[in-house]
Design a protein around this motif. Structure first.
Motif, PDB file in Angstrom:
ATOM      1  N   LEU A   1       0.796  -1.265  -0.117  1.00  0.00           N
ATOM      2  CA  LEU A   1       0.004  -0.132   0.194  1.00  0.00           C
ATOM      3  C   LEU A   1       0.914   1.344   0.041  1.00  0.00           C
ATOM      4  O   LEU A   1       1.656   1.500   1.220  1.00  0.00           O
ATOM      5  CB  LEU A   1      -0.947  -0.008   1.242  1.00  0.00           C
ATOM      6  CG  LEU A   1      -1.833   1.373   1.466  1.00  0.00           C
ATOM      7  CD1 LEU A   1      -2.732   1.335   0.360  1.00  0.00           C
ATOM      8  CD2 LEU A   1      -2.373   1.141   2.674  1.00  0.00           C
ATOM      9  N   LEU A   2       0.711   2.047  -0.816  1.00  0.00           N
ATOM     10  CA  LEU A   2       1.385   3.348  -1.098  1.00  0.00           C
ATOM     11  C   LEU A   2       0.363   4.405  -0.568  1.00  0.00           C
ATOM     12  O   LEU A   2      -0.372   4.644  -1.397  1.00  0.00           O
ATOM     13  CB  LEU A   2       1.890   3.607  -2.345  1.00  0.00           C
ATOM     14  CG  LEU A   2       2.969   2.420  -3.094  1.00  0.00           C
ATOM     15  CD1 LEU A   2       3.286   2.953  -4.579  1.00  0.00           C
ATOM     16  CD2 LEU A   2       4.041   2.065  -2.396  1.00  0.00           C
ATOM     17  N   GLY A   3       0.851   5.202   0.335  1.00  0.00           N
ATOM     18  CA  GLY A   3      -0.063   6.446   0.657  1.00  0.00           C
ATOM     19  C   GLY A   3      -0.654   5.895   2.052  1.00  0.00           C
ATOM     20  O   GLY A   3      -1.731   5.037   2.124  1.00  0.00           O
ATOM     21  N   LEU A   4      -0.253   7.012   3.409  1.00  0.00           N
ATOM     22  CA  LEU A   4      -0.784   6.737   4.450  1.00  0.00           C
ATOM     23  C   LEU A   4      -1.500   7.602   5.014  1.00  0.00           C
ATOM     24  O   LEU A   4      -1.347   8.016   6.307  1.00  0.00           O
ATOM     25  CB  LEU A   4       0.187   6.235   5.269  1.00  0.00           C
ATOM     26  CG  LEU A   4       0.959   4.724   5.070  1.00  0.00           C
ATOM     27  CD1 LEU A   4       2.131   4.271   5.850  1.00  0.00           C
ATOM     28  CD2 LEU A   4      -0.153   3.858   5.025  1.00  0.00           C
ATOM     29  N   GLY A   5      -2.445   8.434   4.129  1.00  0.00           N
ATOM     30  CA  GLY A   5      -3.133   9.387   4.705  1.00  0.00           C
ATOM     31  C   GLY A   5      -4.365   9.024   5.513  1.00  0.00           C
ATOM     32  O   GLY A   5      -4.293   7.607   5.890  1.00  0.00           O
ATOM     33  N   ALA A   6      -5.352   9.575   5.811  1.00  0.00           N
ATOM     34  CA  ALA A   6      -6.570   8.975   6.706  1.00  0.00           C
ATOM     35  C   ALA A   6      -7.033   7.919   6.197  1.00  0.00           C
ATOM     36  O   ALA A   6      -7.370   7.042   6.783  1.00  0.00           O
ATOM     37  CB  ALA A   6      -7.522  10.127   7.044  1.00  0.00           C
ATOM     38  N   MET A   7      -7.464   7.877   4.703  1.00  0.00           N
ATOM     39  CA  MET A   7      -7.972   6.825   4.099  1.00  0.00           C
ATOM     40  C   MET A   7      -6.852   5.717   4.067  1.00  0.00           C
ATOM     41  O   MET A   7      -7.363   4.418   4.186  1.00  0.00           O
ATOM     42  CB  MET A   7      -8.320   7.093   2.710  1.00  0.00           C
ATOM     43  CG  MET A   7      -9.153   6.084   1.789  1.00  0.00           C
ATOM     44  SD  MET A   7     -10.677   5.367   2.760  1.00  0.00           S
ATOM     45  CE  MET A   7     -11.950   6.895   2.367  1.00  0.00           C
ATOM     46  N   GLY A   8      -5.592   5.896   3.490  1.00  0.00           N
ATOM     47  CA  GLY A   8      -4.759   4.835   3.421  1.00  0.00           C
ATOM     48  C   GLY A   8      -4.675   3.937   4.848  1.00  0.00           C
ATOM     49  O   GLY A   8      -4.238   2.962   4.911  1.00  0.00           O
ATOM     50  N   THR A   9      -4.629   4.917   5.735  1.00  0.00           N
ATOM     51  CA  THR A   9      -4.285   4.117   7.136  1.00  0.00           C
ATOM     52  C   THR A   9      -5.614   3.189   7.447  1.00  0.00           C
ATOM     53  O   THR A   9      -5.250   2.091   8.174  1.00  0.00           O
ATOM     54  CB  THR A   9      -4.124   5.357   8.061  1.00  0.00           C
ATOM     55  OG1 THR A   9      -2.929   5.951   8.014  1.00  0.00           O
ATOM     56  CG2 THR A   9      -3.750   4.695   9.635  1.00  0.00           C
ATOM     57  N   ALA A  10      -6.739   3.717   7.281  1.00  0.00           N
ATOM     58  CA  ALA A  10      -7.875   3.087   7.499  1.00  0.00           C
ATOM     59  C   ALA A  10      -7.599   1.668   6.563  1.00  0.00           C
ATOM     60  O   ALA A  10      -8.077   0.442   7.231  1.00  0.00           O
ATOM     61  CB  ALA A  10      -9.055   3.750   7.280  1.00  0.00           C
ATOM     62  N   LEU A  11      -7.199   1.787   5.083  1.00  0.00           N
ATOM     63  CA  LEU A  11      -7.382   0.457   4.498  1.00  0.00           C
ATOM     64  C   LEU A  11      -6.352  -0.452   4.965  1.00  0.00           C
ATOM     65  O   LEU A  11      -6.593  -1.707   5.022  1.00  0.00           O
ATOM     66  CB  LEU A  11      -6.941   0.881   3.097  1.00  0.00           C
ATOM     67  CG  LEU A  11      -7.986   1.864   2.397  1.00  0.00           C
ATOM     68  CD1 LEU A  11      -7.457   2.473   1.032  1.00  0.00           C
ATOM     69  CD2 LEU A  11      -9.334   0.883   1.886  1.00  0.00           C
ATOM     70  N   ALA A  12      -5.142   0.048   5.417  1.00  0.00           N
ATOM     71  CA  ALA A  12      -3.721  -0.578   5.846  1.00  0.00           C
ATOM     72  C   ALA A  12      -4.460  -1.399   6.978  1.00  0.00           C
ATOM     73  O   ALA A  12      -4.192  -2.823   7.300  1.00  0.00           O
ATOM     74  CB  ALA A  12      -2.744   0.254   6.215  1.00  0.00           C
ATOM     75  N   ARG A  13      -5.175  -0.829   8.059  1.00  0.00           N
ATOM     76  CA  ARG A  13      -5.461  -1.533   9.212  1.00  0.00           C
ATOM     77  C   ARG A  13      -6.562  -2.515   8.901  1.00  0.00           C
ATOM     78  O   ARG A  13      -6.226  -3.724   9.656  1.00  0.00           O
ATOM     79  CB  ARG A  13      -6.052  -0.431  10.318  1.00  0.00           C
ATOM     80  CG  ARG A  13      -5.089   0.644  10.920  1.00  0.00           C
ATOM     81  CD  ARG A  13      -5.564   1.127  12.166  1.00  0.00           C
ATOM     82  NE  ARG A  13      -4.328   1.565  12.891  1.00  0.00           N
ATOM     83  CZ  ARG A  13      -4.136   2.873  13.031  1.00  0.00           C
ATOM     84  NH1 ARG A  13      -4.742   3.803  12.540  1.00  0.00           N
ATOM     85  NH2 ARG A  13      -3.017   3.219  13.699  1.00  0.00           N
ATOM     86  N   THR A  14      -7.424  -2.550   8.127  1.00  0.00           N
ATOM     87  CA  THR A  14      -8.341  -3.584   7.785  1.00  0.00           C
ATOM     88  C   THR A  14      -7.502  -4.631   7.198  1.00  0.00           C
ATOM     89  O   THR A  14      -7.879  -5.780   7.641  1.00  0.00           O
ATOM     90  CB  THR A  14      -9.500  -3.038   7.132  1.00  0.00           C
ATOM     91  OG1 THR A  14      -9.045  -2.665   5.788  1.00  0.00           O
ATOM     92  CG2 THR A  14     -10.270  -2.042   7.379  1.00  0.00           C
ATOM     93  N   TRP A  15      -6.664  -4.486   6.385  1.00  0.00           N
ATOM     94  CA  TRP A  15      -5.908  -5.595   5.692  1.00  0.00           C
ATOM     95  C   TRP A  15      -4.891  -6.267   6.956  1.00  0.00           C
ATOM     96  O   TRP A  15      -4.918  -7.569   6.868  1.00  0.00           O
ATOM     97  CB  TRP A  15      -5.049  -5.130   4.580  1.00  0.00           C
ATOM     98  CG  TRP A  15      -5.946  -5.092   3.380  1.00  0.00           C
ATOM     99  CD1 TRP A  15      -6.665  -6.088   2.709  1.00  0.00           C
ATOM    100  CD2 TRP A  15      -5.875  -3.936   2.429  1.00  0.00           C
ATOM    101  NE1 TRP A  15      -7.300  -5.603   1.619  1.00  0.00           N
ATOM    102  CE2 TRP A  15      -6.843  -4.391   1.394  1.00  0.00           C
ATOM    103  CE3 TRP A  15      -5.347  -2.681   2.309  1.00  0.00           C
ATOM    104  CZ2 TRP A  15      -7.148  -3.558   0.357  1.00  0.00           C
ATOM    105  CZ3 TRP A  15      -5.621  -2.084   1.295  1.00  0.00           C
ATOM    106  CH2 TRP A  15      -6.447  -2.290   0.264  1.00  0.00           C
TER     107      TRP A  15
END
Length: 296
Positions: free
Chosen positions: A13-27
């Motif tokens: 995952l490239l990009g850890l803004g608010a949305m990216g961080t939320a995506l990362a945590r679910t995966w």
């Protein structure tokens, strides 16, 4: 690393803004091995504590997984981040908000560098990610085989809706729905402005507004869609255009009496008048779609 984690598709995952961080945590919570990169390295710290593997640069992050998800600021930032990355054999899923034309161009760019490409339009805000009952989902368009192969992984953060092989269609669906949302909010804004100076409780007024919009939206939207498909804008018309244009002065005068600017409604009223001038009085409001689309 557990056996369950080993069975899950690894991804980057490239990009850890608010949305990216939320995506990362679910995966991560679902057990997917995850490599992360962000232009500002400090944003990865919390995710590393949850099991993510940090990459020193975008090329390194891309090299770590076949499935690469991008969630950056804009299309230009995608090009900059991936400029030096080897995309040959990669499955690139771009969840960055872009225009349809940018998505199509990025798809060609990715294919030219040996990658399969899928574009996405996220119909959710970060708190809805990983919460199925919140109703969030992502539009996807582009490589069909890529979508089918990774459907299960992509569905972890939010629901998936595939809208075709044209890479620009996810972005188009995204912007079309958001445009409708802003139009709805504009109408609600005008309604609240009308009652603002009166002895009317906005909290008590709100459910009346919600019920009215809900009751009107379904028949209006589906009716317009059917008329556009058939080409007959005069069938099953309840309130024709001529009658509605005749009622416009009431809305304008009421706004004036309440000291409210009509600027949110005036452009729509002007479209109605222009369509009527074309001799379309027996139609409903469907013809305004053509007026906008043709730029008449």
């Amino acid at each position: 690393m557990t056996a369950n984690t080993q069975e899950k598709t690894p991804l980057t995952l490239l990009g850890l803004g608010a949305m990216g961080t939320a995506l990362a945590r679910t995966w991560l919570a679902a057990g997917h091995p995850l490599t992360v990169w962000n232009r500002t390295p400090g944003r990865a710290a919390g995710l590393v504590g949850e099991g993510a593997k940090p990459a020193g640069g975008a090329p390194e992050a891309v090299a770590a997984s076949t499935l690469v998800v991008v969630c950056l600021l804009d299309d230009a930032s995608v090009g900059e981040a991936l400029a030096d990355a080897d995309l040959a054999g990669k499955d690139l899923v771009n969840l960055t908000t872009t225009t349809p034309a940018q998505a199509r161009a990025r798809a060609e760019w990715a294919r030219g560098r040996g990658a399969r490409y899928l574009d996405g339009g996220i119909m959710a805000v970060p708190p809805m990610i990983g919460v199925p009952e919140a109703g969030g989902y992502v539009f996807y368009s582009g490589d069909t085989e890529l979508f089918e192969e990774h459907r299960e992984t992509l569905a972890v953060p939010a629901g998936t809706t595939y809208v075709g092989e044209d890479a620009g269609h996810a972005a188009l669906h995204d912007v079309a729905l958001l445009s409708a949302m802003y139009g709805m909010v504009a109408g609600a804004t005008h309604a609240f402005a009308l009652i603002r100076k009166e002895d009317i409780d906005p909290v008590a007024f709100a459910p009346l507004l919600v019920d009215w919009i809900t009751a009107m939206a379904g028949p209006s939207v589906t009716g317009t869609a059917r008329k556009l498909a058939s080409g007959d804008y005069t069938r099953d018309v309840v309130s024709n255009l001529a009658m509605q244009v005749a009622g416009v002065p009431t809305f304008v005068t009421t706004a004036e009496e309440q000291g409210v600017s009509p600027e949110l409604l005036s452009p729509y009223f002007e479209l109605m008048r222009r369509r009527l001038a074309l001799g379309s009085g027996e139609e409903d409001l469907t013809g305004l779609v053509d007026l906008l689309a043709r730029g008449e």
